[in-house]
Design a protein around this motif. Structure first.
Motif, mmCIF file in Angstrom:
data_model
loop_
_atom_site.group_PDB
_atom_site.id
_atom_site.type_symbol
_atom_site.label_atom_id
_atom_site.label_comp_id
_atom_site.label_asym_id
_atom_site.label_seq_id
_atom_site.Cartn_x
_atom_site.Cartn_y
_atom_site.Cartn_z
ATOM 1 N N MET A 1 0.879 -1.024 -0.052
ATOM 2 C CA MET A 1 -0.185 0.040 0.070
ATOM 3 C C MET A 1 0.928 1.364 -0.169
ATOM 4 O O MET A 1 0.368 2.345 -0.194
ATOM 5 N N GLU A 2 2.348 0.995 0.473
ATOM 6 C CA GLU A 2 3.256 2.303 0.392
ATOM 7 C C GLU A 2 3.030 2.836 -1.123
ATOM 8 O O GLU A 2 2.976 3.788 -1.343
ATOM 9 N N ASP A 3 3.174 1.983 -2.106
ATOM 10 C CA ASP A 3 3.240 2.334 -3.630
ATOM 11 C C ASP A 3 1.860 3.171 -3.879
ATOM 12 O O ASP A 3 2.158 4.445 -4.343
ATOM 13 N N ALA A 4 0.914 2.838 -3.252
ATOM 14 C CA ALA A 4 -0.332 3.363 -3.812
ATOM 15 C C ALA A 4 -0.357 4.723 -3.126
ATOM 16 O O ALA A 4 -0.716 6.031 -3.685
ATOM 17 N N ARG A 5 0.287 5.083 -1.921
ATOM 18 C CA ARG A 5 0.123 6.241 -1.263
ATOM 19 C C ARG A 5 1.246 7.138 -2.015
ATOM 20 O O ARG A 5 1.128 8.491 -2.132
ATOM 21 N N LEU A 6 2.371 6.604 -2.121
ATOM 22 C CA LEU A 6 3.403 7.289 -3.228
ATOM 23 C C LEU A 6 2.919 7.785 -4.477
ATOM 24 O O LEU A 6 3.138 8.931 -5.048
ATOM 25 N N ARG B 1 10.942 8.000 -5.278
ATOM 26 C CA ARG B 1 11.116 6.747 -4.559
ATOM 27 C C ARG B 1 10.370 5.443 -5.133
ATOM 28 O O ARG B 1 10.855 4.576 -5.367
ATOM 29 N N LEU B 2 9.310 5.966 -5.842
ATOM 30 C CA LEU B 2 8.648 4.797 -6.620
ATOM 31 C C LEU B 2 9.724 4.221 -7.741
ATOM 32 O O LEU B 2 9.830 3.075 -7.987
ATOM 33 N N ALA C 1 -5.189 0.482 -6.464
ATOM 34 C CA ALA C 1 -4.452 -0.528 -7.614
ATOM 35 C C ALA C 1 -3.134 -0.737 -7.264
ATOM 36 O O ALA C 1 -2.425 0.073 -6.982
ATOM 37 N N PRO C 2 -2.795 -2.076 -7.436
ATOM 38 C CA PRO C 2 -1.250 -2.106 -7.137
ATOM 39 C C PRO C 2 -0.454 -1.445 -8.427
ATOM 40 O O PRO C 2 -0.732 -1.374 -9.677
ATOM 41 N N PHE C 3 0.714 -0.690 -7.791
ATOM 42 C CA PHE C 3 1.336 0.148 -8.684
ATOM 43 C C PHE C 3 2.318 -0.833 -9.824
ATOM 44 O O PHE C 3 2.201 -0.512 -10.727
#
Length: 181
Positions: A1-6, A20-21, A65-67
């Motif tokens: 979920m970190e990816d979605a936030r980023l 970061r992504l 959604a997953p990044f």
């Protein structure tokens, strides 16, 4: 979920969040592109262009959604487009498969593992593009079935059936070589 936030932060103009992504996914993006192009320079360019395209398309990224699968689909499309435009024959050499730990083995065992790895990569490289891609995504890139499906733009059940057929073809090739050798 970190990816979605980023991704959400990047969509709102936070360049550091997108950086970061990029750092988190640059290796798998490169390996994905490399498995399609078979050329390190082309793979680097494809991955870089894909990151730029993904950044420009962040407004189309579905929140929650997953990044990674979304990004890898963009990377795969960019790499395929580059390969088509160059009209080169694709030779598969997957960097991920070369990263298995052989340092703790005896020199003899490491030599056998290295030889078997080369044989496997050669046989995978001789498969058709669809078979190479599904095997690369699942085993060399270690993507889940869901991530593989998203990356290849197909259903999870399609991944299972393609993977089954690709492995059967690979097994047949390798068995024929063993019988001939």
């Amino acid at each position: 979920m970190e990816d979605a936030r980023l991704a959400k932060q990047a969509r709102n103009g936070d360049v550091a969040a997108y950086e970061r992504l990029v750092r988190e996914h640059q290796t798998v993006a490169f390996r994905t592109a490399y498995s399609i192009t078979g050329d390190a320079a082309e793979a680097e360019d494809a991955a870089q262009d894909a990151f730029i395209k993904a950044y420009r398309a962040l407004d189309r990224f579905r929140t929650g959604a997953p990044f990674r699968p979304w990004l890898l689909a963009i990377v795969a499309n960019e790499a395929r487009n580059r390969r088509r435009s160059a009209s080169r024959q694709m030779g598969l050499v997957v960097r991920a498969a070369e990263e298995s730990p052989v340092s703790e083995m005896s020199p003899d065992a490491a030599a056998v593992v290295s030889e078997k790895r080369e044989e496997l990569l050669m046989n995978v490289g001789a498969l058709g593009e669809g078979d190479r891609m599904v095997i690369s995504c699942r085993y060399f890139l270690q993507l889940s079935e869901e991530e593989t499906a998203a990356t290849l733009g197909c259903a999870r059940g399609t991944v299972k059936s393609r993977l089954s057929r690709a492995i059967a073809k690979l097994r047949e090739k390798m068995t024929k070589e063993e019988d001939a050798g």
